[in-house]
Design an enzyme around this catalytic site. Structure first.
Site, short mmCIF file in Angstrom:
data_model
loop_
_atom_site.label_atom_id
_atom_site.label_comp_id
_atom_site.label_asym_id
_atom_site.label_seq_id
_atom_site.Cartn_x
_atom_site.Cartn_y
_atom_site.Cartn_z
N GLU A 256 0.68 -1.19 -0.01
CA GLU A 256 0.01 0.22 -0.07
C GLU A 256 0.74 1.30 -0.13
OE1 GLU A 256 -3.70 -1.66 2.60
OE2 GLU A 256 -1.98 -0.65 3.71
N PRO A 257 1.61 1.43 -0.86
CA PRO A 257 2.57 2.71 -0.98
C PRO A 257 1.65 4.01 -1.20
CG PRO A 257 2.58 1.50 -3.32
CD PRO A 257 1.81 0.59 -2.36
N TYR B 106 6.12 17.10 11.80
CA TYR B 106 7.37 16.37 11.80
C TYR B 106 8.74 16.90 11.59
CZ TYR B 106 3.45 13.42 9.66
OH TYR B 106 2.47 12.91 9.30
N CYS C 222 0.46 33.09 11.07
CA CYS C 222 0.81 33.86 12.14
C CYS C 222 1.38 32.58 13.21
CB CYS C 222 -0.37 34.43 12.73
SG CYS C 222 -0.91 35.70 11.53
C1 LIG Z 1 -0.63 5.58 5.86
C2 LIG Z 1 -0.72 4.37 5.38
C3 LIG Z 1 -0.33 3.79 4.39
C4 LIG Z 1 0.72 4.42 3.17
O1 LIG Z 1 1.87 5.20 3.90
P1 LIG Z 1 2.84 5.65 2.93
O2 LIG Z 1 4.16 5.71 4.12
O3 LIG Z 1 2.79 6.93 2.44
O4 LIG Z 1 3.45 4.62 1.86
C5 LIG Z 1 -0.38 2.37 3.96
N1 LIG Z 1 -1.44 1.70 4.52
C6 LIG Z 1 -1.71 2.27 5.58
C7 LIG Z 1 -2.77 1.15 6.33
C8 LIG Z 1 -1.56 3.50 6.12
O5 LIG Z 1 -2.25 3.90 7.19
#
Ligand SMILES: *Cc1c(COP(=O)(O)O)cnc(C)c1O
Length: 433
Positions: A295-296, A337, A362
């Site tokens: 899941e990128p 961050y 501000c």
């Molecule tokens: C945020 C998130 C991602 C993506 O993270 P990246 O660091 O942007 O790749 C994938 N899966 C889940 C469940 C997330 O919460």
């Protein structure tokens, strides 16, 4: 710097300095673009997004996995044009709320290619997902299992009447495999004491409970160990930990591959290295390859985008302060961050003067780049910060009544606005007084 050449990999693919020494993204001159559409603006190289999506998909094939799927974590850049593009490229979409689910569907993702996440899914969100029968729901906690049991059990008749699932809803169990990635605490999610997912100690019970629920079909496990990870080892460890819970048809290893925000930072593993490491690490523990998902978010969109600003003022006291027309309202990450960025004057890239690139808000902390090397910055100059395509647009706000910036897609020298700039009227459009 030599003109007409390509720039560091922090910039969108195909970016270059043109014959006039100006930055070109997607074949468009950034100074002309700033003049035509105003600033601040998110500028996206459309081809860059496509190329990265294809590279992820191809990397799965090259690693020899026949059932490998790339899920775009929509929260990174949930703009319809971006989602549409990834839907066209055949990706899946990860959503974490009803709103993101709505956006994904609206952008053309079929429900069966959507994964619903969230540690606090509301009943309405679960009903919506069940009614649509999304591809997968990643179940986060015991309360959610009971809610799903009720919604797919006693309430199932009502769901079916409204077109809901006649068949069981496919789900994953989200596990926290107690793997700590080397990243900022606020984006680390894999440690045992996390608000996300089941602890390893509870995962077996969760698996057993889900398997008892008739309306749910347990497909496998999910883990997302954190974000902006630059090492492959945590991913391998997560795969090993998940394997302890048994073998399931689907394994989703989440996102988290880091990107380069400045040319000084170390380069992350390549897409190919990352995908092949995940394919190998999971295969090592399996008798059947099964379905593998990643899941990128950031790795698909961050470097495809640059933000354009205009310098409003330059002043010197202890430091040299270059103030621009945006800031924390279009890029919260530096404040949130301490995220590093680099900045350049869009037509003078050989900067050597160390300046603070400050936002217009501000808050003293509204600093976009603490040490920007700029060449003779002056009011009216266009400033560019690369690598702003992830978690910028999605975390944007109207702080100080600043209308949110447009998103402009550039390709082969043509620009098209895919999200218009907010107007002042938009700022009070929801008022009911
Ligand atoms: C945020 C998130 C991602 C993506 O993270 P990246 O660091 O942007 O790749 C994938 N899966 C889940 C469940 C997330 O919460």
């Amino acid at each position: 710097m030599v003109t007409g050449t390509s720039l560091s990999s922090v910039f969108p693919l195909g970016s270059r300095l043109n014959e006039r020494g100006r930055l070109e993204v997607g074949g468009c001159d950034m100074i002309e673009l700033a003049r035509e559409y105003g600033t601040p603006a998110y500028v996206v190289a459309e081809d860059d997004l496509r190329t990265r999506a294809r590279a992820f998909v191809q990397a799965g094939r090259d690693a020899g996995h026949g059932d490998f799927h790339v899920v775009f974590a929509s929260k990174a850049f949930p703009c319809t044009a971006v989602l549409e593009l990834f839907a066209q490229e055949g990706l899946w979409c990860d959503v974490a709320s009803g709103g993101e689910l709505y956006l994904a569907l609206n952008a053309g993702f079929p429900a069966e290619r959507i994964v619903l996440h969230g540690n606090a899914k509301s009943e309405a969100e679960l009903r919506m997902a069940l009614r649509l029968r999304v591809g997968l729901i990643a179940v986060d906690n015991f309360d959610e299992i009971e809610r799903l049991a009720r919604l797919t059990g006693a309430d199932a008749g009502e769901l079916q009447e409204s077109g809901g699932p006649a068949k069981a809803q496919p789900v994953l169990i989200r596990v926290t495999p107690d793997v700590k990635g080397e990243t900022h605490e606020k984006i680390s999610t894999g440690q045992a004491d996390s608000k996300f997912g089941f602890a390893m100690a509870d995962a077996r019970e969760a698996i057993a409970r889900v398997q008892q629920v008739e309306g749910l079909s347990l497909q496998g496990l999910h883990a997302h160990i954190g974000s902006q990870l630059l090492e492959l080892e945590p991913f391998r460890r997560a795969a090993t930990q998940l394997a302890e819970l048994g073998e399931f048809p689907v394994l989703d290893l989440g996102g988290g591959l880091g990107v380069q925000y400045t040319s000084e930072q170390p380069a992350p593993p390549s897409t190919e290295e990352y995908v092949s490491a995940i394919v190998q690490a999971t295969a090592a523990h399996r008798t059947h390859p099964g379905r593998l998902m990643i899941e990128p978010g950031r790795a698909l969109s961050a470097n495809a985008c640059v933000t354009l600003y205009t310098v409003e003022s330059v002043k010197s006291n202890v430091s040299c302060w270059v103030a621009v027309d945006g800031g924390m309202s279009d890029n919260l990450r530096p404040m949130l961050y301490g995220a590093p960025y680099e900045a350049h004057v869009a037509d003078r890239f050989d900067g050597t003067t160390s300046c603070v690139l400050a936002g217009k808000h501000c808050e003293s902390g509204d600093v976009i780049v603490a040490e920007a090397l700029l060449e003779d910055p002056r009011p009216g100059d266009v400033i560019v910060t690369p690598a702003t395509g992830a978690y910028g647009y999605s975390m944007a706000s109207n702080y100080n009544g600043v209308p949110r910036a447009p998103v402009i897609f550039c390709r082969d020298g043509d620009a098209r606005v895919v999200v218009r700039r907010e107007s002042f009227e938009d700022l009070n459009a929801r008022d009911v007084v």
